[in-house]
Design a protein around this motif. Structure first.
Motif, short mmCIF file in Angstrom:
data_model
loop_
_atom_site.label_atom_id
_atom_site.label_comp_id
_atom_site.label_asym_id
_atom_site.label_seq_id
_atom_site.Cartn_x
_atom_site.Cartn_y
_atom_site.Cartn_z
N SER A 306 1.20 -1.16 -0.25
CA SER A 306 0.09 -0.02 0.22
C SER A 306 0.73 1.29 -0.30
CB SER A 306 -0.83 0.22 1.35
OG SER A 306 -1.00 0.65 1.21
N GLY A 307 1.82 1.10 0.39
CA GLY A 307 2.60 2.50 0.71
C GLY A 307 3.93 2.63 -0.46
N LEU A 308 4.16 1.12 -1.12
CA LEU A 308 4.54 2.54 -2.17
C LEU A 308 4.26 2.24 -3.33
CD1 LEU A 308 7.13 1.30 -3.80
CD2 LEU A 308 6.25 -1.48 -4.21
N SER A 452 3.72 -0.08 12.03
CA SER A 452 4.76 1.18 11.61
C SER A 452 5.99 0.83 12.43
CB SER A 452 4.02 2.69 11.67
OG SER A 452 5.66 3.57 12.02
N VAL A 453 6.36 -0.05 13.15
CA VAL A 453 7.76 -0.30 13.86
C VAL A 453 8.27 -1.23 12.76
CG1 VAL A 453 8.75 -0.76 15.96
CG2 VAL A 453 7.35 1.48 16.26
N VAL A 454 6.89 -2.72 13.23
CA VAL A 454 7.81 -3.87 12.24
C VAL A 454 8.06 -2.91 10.82
CG1 VAL A 454 6.62 -5.62 11.67
CG2 VAL A 454 6.50 -5.20 13.74
N ALA A 455 7.12 -2.23 10.14
CA ALA A 455 7.37 -1.84 8.61
C ALA A 455 9.15 -0.76 8.35
CB ALA A 455 6.29 -1.31 8.37
N THR A 475 13.88 4.65 -2.80
CA THR A 475 12.55 4.61 -1.66
C THR A 475 12.49 3.87 -1.35
OG1 THR A 475 12.06 4.60 -4.87
CG2 THR A 475 10.07 3.35 -2.95
N TRP A 476 13.25 2.94 -0.76
CA TRP A 476 13.04 2.28 0.14
C TRP A 476 13.29 3.43 2.12
CZ3 TRP A 476 10.99 -1.50 -0.65
CH2 TRP A 476 10.96 -2.78 -1.71
N GLY A 477 14.49 4.40 1.20
CA GLY A 477 14.50 5.18 2.01
C GLY A 477 12.66 5.98 3.02
N LEU A 478 12.66 6.64 1.68
CA LEU A 478 11.37 7.57 1.56
C LEU A 478 10.08 6.94 2.39
CD1 LEU A 478 10.00 10.17 0.40
CD2 LEU A 478 9.82 9.11 -1.51
N LEU A 479 10.45 5.64 1.47
CA LEU A 479 9.42 4.35 2.51
C LEU A 479 9.05 4.13 4.08
CD1 LEU A 479 8.28 1.69 -0.35
CD2 LEU A 479 7.24 3.96 0.03
N TYR A 480 10.25 4.31 4.44
CA TYR A 480 10.57 4.53 5.46
C TYR A 480 11.19 5.55 6.63
CZ TYR A 480 14.54 3.63 9.77
OH TYR A 480 14.02 3.28 11.32
N GLY A 481 10.83 6.75 5.87
CA GLY A 481 9.97 8.66 6.80
C GLY A 481 9.40 8.92 6.58
N ARG A 482 7.64 7.58 5.85
CA ARG A 482 6.70 8.31 5.93
C ARG A 482 6.51 7.19 7.25
NH1 ARG A 482 3.27 8.96 0.07
NH2 ARG A 482 4.27 10.16 -0.07
N GLU A 483 6.89 6.21 7.23
CA GLU A 483 6.71 5.00 8.25
C GLU A 483 6.85 6.22 9.59
OE1 GLU A 483 5.13 2.90 8.98
OE2 GLU A 483 4.48 1.67 6.88
N GLU A 484 7.47 6.55 9.61
CA GLU A 484 8.87 7.44 11.25
C GLU A 484 7.43 8.37 11.16
OE1 GLU A 484 12.51 7.49 12.18
OE2 GLU A 484 12.49 8.61 10.26
N ALA A 485 6.89 9.08 10.66
CA ALA A 485 6.00 10.30 10.08
C ALA A 485 5.06 9.47 10.69
CB ALA A 485 5.89 11.46 8.94
#
Length: 512
Positions: A306-308, A452-455, A475-485
């Motif tokens: 979904s995030g991707l 989000s922690v697991v993701a 892209t992986w880093g971008l998704l990581y940042g979105r999960e952090e937010a």
């Protein structure tokens, strides 16, 4: 896996003199084609204590007709069953044995009834000659093979809808049959009727006496808790075949039933003796953890996909989708095999046996005899207080690893408080229902935070793999940042969500 189909049919009482009315006058039916009479010979199998029959399942080995072989039927709704078929063989096929394992366990399947049927078949056809439904007049002869030696004979009409047919046709056919004096059968299946009519007289008398006695007195707190535990135990057994078939959401539902059951044993320890329930609770914890391997991967896959999908194409750099798909298939395939192995294992079957034993001889404490309004609220409020303490602790911590752990602990407490209220709802009504709903809102927020922690852990691992393979990790880093937010947003929302969920009037209503 065995071939399967959904069977939608209705049965009607008949006699040897019964004749079908003119069904070509039913709306949508253009012709009725007589297909002749076939001789069917079926042996039905069950455990000696008829566990399959108790769950409205039927297992038979049939010869004759166009569908000779092994047939296993699971109830879906009134008149609707899912049927699984395997070719004719001397022994029960492994695929069907697996679907029955949660009920049969280590017991032996034995022949209980032989049913020989002369089936006079008629096909209802539309204007193009396509099959709409099959109507048969069945002359059945039943012979008891286990638990007696009785025989029985009867005639019935069976109307089975064709694959992908319109169920409204069955209503129209039934109206024609009723006008002709034909009425629905009182038995849900031929096997149920055969067992009832071939049972020894002493068994029929025992069932009549049991029904006449009923249950005296008002339900106690123990009655309510045991009813909830029984419901969750049945859910585990019923969901087992769905998990083996990998049906959508089946692992999740089975895990929820397992957790609800364990939570009830822990919450209502003033009603059920811990010395007897704690070992069962430990095994339920083990089962939930095993099911979680598959379920957690399922949830994680959905979240990452979904995030991707939400990202603009210009921000998807490198073979991101391919890497995610390969990673997901590898992890999900292994977890799926492990889940089925768990369900086939002796430890799981022993757990099911221990649940049956617990319900057969419940270890009730003196508080179990109290009125539900007296004993149940205290247990629910204790879980509520536990949650309040954990939420307060999480809110005192600074964002970071320790707060993540504290919020995860609060999430587990929210589940227990919710399940405790749900278990008490039949007895306590609206106050318990309101607490359950409020605890669910807290659980949902904390659950999204934990997801989000697991993701983030998974995204970091995928980024490392991509970098090692010479692929862009952007892209992986971008998704990581979105999960952090997203996690930070849930943390900011928690105080307001908890304030609404913990309104004093809700607790006051439960305290009476």
């Amino acid at each position: 896996m065995a071939d399967s189909k959904r069977e939608i049919e209705r049965k009607y009482e008949a006699t040897a003199e019964t004749r079908l009315p003119d069904l070509s006058r039913v709306a949508g039916v253009s012709a009725v084609a007589h297909r002749g009479v076939s001789e069917l010979d079926a042996v039905y199998y069950d455990t000696e204590d008829l566990r399959l029959m108790a769950g409205s399942l039927t297992l038979r080995r049939r010869t004759g007709g166009s569908d000779a072989g092994w047939h296993l039927k699971f109830p879906v709704a009134s008149g609707i069953r899912d049927e699984f078929r395997e070719p004719l063989s001397d022994t029960l096929p492994r695929s069907l044995a697996g679907l029955l394992r949660s009920r049969v366990r280590m017991s032996e399947l034995v022949p209980v009834v032989r049913l020989r049927t002369a089936r006079d078949v008629h096909h209802l056809l539309d204007a193009e000659g396509a099959l709409l439904a099959e109507v048969s007049i069945d002359t059945a002869r039943a012979e008891r093979l286990t638990g007696g030696s009785g025989t029985a004979a009867w005639t019935e009409i069976e109307v089975e809808l064709a694959d992908d047919g319109d169920p409204a046709l069955l209503d129209a056919v039934e109206r024609r049959l009723r006008k002709a004096g034909v009425h629905p059968s009182a038995s849900p299946s031929k096997l149920a009727r055969a067992l009832a009519e071939t049972a020894p007289e002493r068994e029929r008398k025992r069932k009549r006496d049991k029904g006449a006695r009923g249950k005296a007195g008002q339900p106690t707190a123990g009655d309510h808790v045991l009813a909830y535990i029984r419901h969750q135990s049945v859910a585990i057994v019923d969901l087992d075949p769905a998990v083996r078939r990998d049906l959508p959401d089946s692992v999740h539902q089975m895990r929820v039933a397992t957790r609800r059951l364990r939570s009830a044993l822990r919450t209502y320890r003033k009603i059920l003796d811990r010395s007897a329930t704690d070992p069962v609770g430990d095994e339920l914890k083990w089962l939930a953890a095993e099911l979680g391997i598959d379920r957690d991967q399922e949830v994680l896959d959905a979240r990452l996909r979904s995030g991707l999908a939400d990202l603009p194409r210009t921000l998807v750099l490198g073979p991101v989708r391919s890497r995610l798909r390969i990673w997901s298939v590898a992890r999900r395939g292994g977890s799926r095999r492990r889940t089925v192995a768990v369900l086939d294992g002796k430890r799981y079957l022993a757990l099911l046996e221990s649940l049956d034993a617990l319900l057969a001889a419940p270890p009730l404490l003196p508080a179990a005899s109290h009125a539900p309004e007296q004993a149940l609220p205290r247990a629910v409020l204790k879980e509520y207080e536990r949650l309040a303490t954990r939420v307060g602790h999480a809110l005192e911590l600074r964002p970071g690893h320790d707060r993540d752990l504290a919020m995860h602990d609060a999430r587990k407490a929210a589940k227990r408080a919710r399940y405790a209220a749900e278990a008490a709802r039949p007895a306590l009504g609206k106050p318990a229902e309101r607490i359950a709903k409020r605890m669910k809102t807290v659980q949902t927020l904390l659950g999204d935070h934990q997801d989000s922690v697991v993701a983030r852990d998974a995204l970091r691992a995928l980024a490392v793999q991509a970098h090692a393979a010479g692929e862009p990790a952007f892209t992986w880093g971008l998704l990581y940042g979105r999960e952090e937010a997203a996690a930070a947003a849930r943390e900011r929302e928690l105080p307001q969500v908890w304030e609404r969920a913990s309104q004093p009037r809700v607790r006051a209503a439960l305290e009476g």
